[in-house]
Scaffold this motif. Sequence first.
Motif, PDB file in Angstrom:
ATOM      1  N   GLY A 141      -5.844  -0.472 -12.959  1.00 28.95           N
ATOM      2  CA  GLY A 141      -6.455  -0.985 -11.995  1.00 28.95           C
ATOM      3  C   GLY A 141      -7.665  -0.429 -11.703  1.00 28.95           C
ATOM      4  O   GLY A 141      -8.761  -1.006 -11.624  1.00 28.95           O
ATOM      5  N   VAL A 142      -7.944   1.083 -12.051  1.00 31.24           N
ATOM      6  CA  VAL A 142      -8.971   1.586 -12.010  1.00 31.24           C
ATOM      7  C   VAL A 142      -9.867   1.084 -13.224  1.00 31.24           C
ATOM      8  O   VAL A 142     -11.027   0.728 -13.066  1.00 31.24           O
ATOM      9  N   PRO A 190      -4.962   2.671  -1.901  1.00 25.58           N
ATOM     10  CA  PRO A 190      -3.720   2.965  -2.287  1.00 25.58           C
ATOM     11  C   PRO A 190      -3.451   3.811  -3.370  1.00 25.58           C
ATOM     12  O   PRO A 190      -2.866   4.767  -3.508  1.00 25.58           O
ATOM     13  N   VAL A 191      -4.379   3.453  -4.356  1.00 25.84           N
ATOM     14  CA  VAL A 191      -4.242   3.991  -5.761  1.00 25.84           C
ATOM     15  C   VAL A 191      -4.853   5.686  -5.345  1.00 25.84           C
ATOM     16  O   VAL A 191      -4.452   6.570  -5.850  1.00 25.84           O
ATOM     17  N   ILE A 204      -6.284  -5.508  -6.124  1.00 28.57           N
ATOM     18  CA  ILE A 204      -7.600  -5.062  -6.733  1.00 28.57           C
ATOM     19  C   ILE A 204      -8.009  -6.433  -7.678  1.00 28.57           C
ATOM     20  O   ILE A 204      -9.262  -6.964  -7.491  1.00 28.57           O
ATOM     21  N   ALA A 228     -11.453  -2.224 -12.803  1.00 30.64           N
ATOM     22  CA  ALA A 228     -12.290  -2.334 -11.825  1.00 30.64           C
ATOM     23  C   ALA A 228     -13.704  -1.858 -12.065  1.00 30.64           C
ATOM     24  O   ALA A 228     -14.549  -2.288 -12.016  1.00 30.64           O
ATOM     25  N   GLY A 246       0.852  -1.181   0.130  1.00 28.72           N
ATOM     26  CA  GLY A 246       0.065  -0.171   0.101  1.00 28.72           C
ATOM     27  C   GLY A 246       0.673   1.308   0.045  1.00 28.72           C
ATOM     28  O   GLY A 246       0.810   2.113  -1.038  1.00 28.72           O
ATOM     29  N   PRO A 247       1.756   1.484   1.050  1.00 29.46           N
ATOM     30  CA  PRO A 247       2.500   2.529   1.136  1.00 29.46           C
ATOM     31  C   PRO A 247       3.580   2.933  -0.097  1.00 29.46           C
ATOM     32  O   PRO A 247       3.574   3.921  -0.843  1.00 29.46           O
ATOM     33  N   LEU A 301     -12.519   1.969  -6.529  1.00 22.39           N
ATOM     34  CA  LEU A 301     -10.989   2.342  -6.706  1.00 22.39           C
ATOM     35  C   LEU A 301     -10.362   1.645  -5.335  1.00 22.39           C
ATOM     36  O   LEU A 301     -10.816   1.797  -4.308  1.00 22.39           O
ATOM     37  N   PRO A 302      -9.124   0.921  -5.493  1.00 21.87           N
ATOM     38  CA  PRO A 302      -8.322   0.584  -4.180  1.00 21.87           C
ATOM     39  C   PRO A 302      -7.855   1.758  -3.599  1.00 21.87           C
ATOM     40  O   PRO A 302      -7.377   2.809  -4.215  1.00 21.87           O
ATOM     41  N   GLY A 355      -1.751   2.024 -11.800  1.00 23.01           N
ATOM     42  CA  GLY A 355      -2.752   2.611 -11.007  1.00 23.01           C
ATOM     43  C   GLY A 355      -4.046   2.653 -11.834  1.00 23.01           C
ATOM     44  O   GLY A 355      -5.299   2.297 -11.363  1.00 23.01           O
ATOM     45  N   THR A 364       2.698   1.717  -3.019  1.00 21.38           N
ATOM     46  CA  THR A 364       1.915   2.239  -4.261  1.00 21.38           C
ATOM     47  C   THR A 364       1.637   3.909  -4.117  1.00 21.38           C
ATOM     48  O   THR A 364       1.935   4.396  -5.091  1.00 21.38           O
ATOM     49  N   VAL A 365       1.543   4.334  -2.853  1.00 21.04           N
ATOM     50  CA  VAL A 365       1.444   5.563  -2.663  1.00 21.04           C
ATOM     51  C   VAL A 365       2.755   6.443  -3.186  1.00 21.04           C
ATOM     52  O   VAL A 365       2.712   7.826  -3.673  1.00 21.04           O
TER      53      VAL A 365
END
Lengths: 238, 124
Positions: free
Chosen positions: A221-222, B39-40, A141, A225, A76-77, B36-37, A218, A79-80
Amino acid sequence: MNPAIVKAVLDSPLSGVFVTLLAYRLALAANRRCHGHPLSNPVLIGVLLVLLWLWLSGSSYAQYMNGARFIQLMLGPATVALAVPLYGNLARLKRAALPLLLSIGIGGAAGMVSAAGLGWWLGLEQPVLVSLATRAVTTPIAMSLAGGLGGVPELAAMFVIVSGILGAVLAPPLFRLIGWHDDMLLGVATGVTAHGIGTARVFHLSETAGAFAGLAMGLNGVFTAMLLPWLVRALGLG
Amino acid sequence: MMRCAMAGDGMLDLMLWLLGYQLLGEVVVRLLGWPLPGPVLGLLLLFATLWLRRSVPATLQRETPRFLGHMSLLFIPAGGALMAYGPLLRSHGWQLALILLASTLATLLITALALKLLLRGRHK
């Protein structure tokens, strides 16, 4: 060895953390020894070493993940953090915003359709097909999508990992072979195809490629989804 | 000694930034029910912050490459799941390997070709 000691070692979350770090350290050393050859990819070698440990120790995947999930949590971090190199490429990003968005959308759709389509053609079952369709997006995801759409989350995770390793190994030599020497091109294609594993790989080749790979990962992924639930319903797979 | 302590603080500050933005992302996604996840969204929010500030804080500038340089480590645990799929891999392993290989190559080439063509269109 005394079974009580073996059980104490395998049950401790520390062994999962230790084994993962050790596997990564050895994989890095092997990667350096091979002068960064694509086949000595640290994720590939690290995974093989962990599998070897699981097999030799008789430890279950659940026992291993008891500790290893703390390492996975850092995804997670990470990705940020990709926002930072991305900001460093702000000028290129602004100049090419629309082509980037469009190509990531096209590539993401191609990724889903090619995997699920080939699976359908080879006669695989529907839960496997839905899981295959998620193979180009990042693990969390993919797992939640597969779970929500009638796929198998763990199967999706496996496809994601294998695709990531394949993409990370194949993309740089493929682009050299064709003669496409643009870091942005390499980054975007790798991010859409091979998500975080590919991003980690091209980040070592160039920070620009890594930044665009992170962005592409990113956004793909969006897109996935949003698109996949609709696609699954349209094709009657769910 | 002094430098050592500063380097340690740098990693700590980096984690505070990153976890803060991830948490913000997770909370917004959950409250609004977005697909949306977290972290993204965190990535997009941090990017927007840097954009508004027009600069990258020194800690982030210095520590981020060090952190991301070890991103490969974070994917190793999920690879262990391969062990659980022995039966499926024995019955359909070759088909699956072929599908993933073909799909990976196709996605790489289609994405790059699309971007190349779209960029060329703009330069004219």
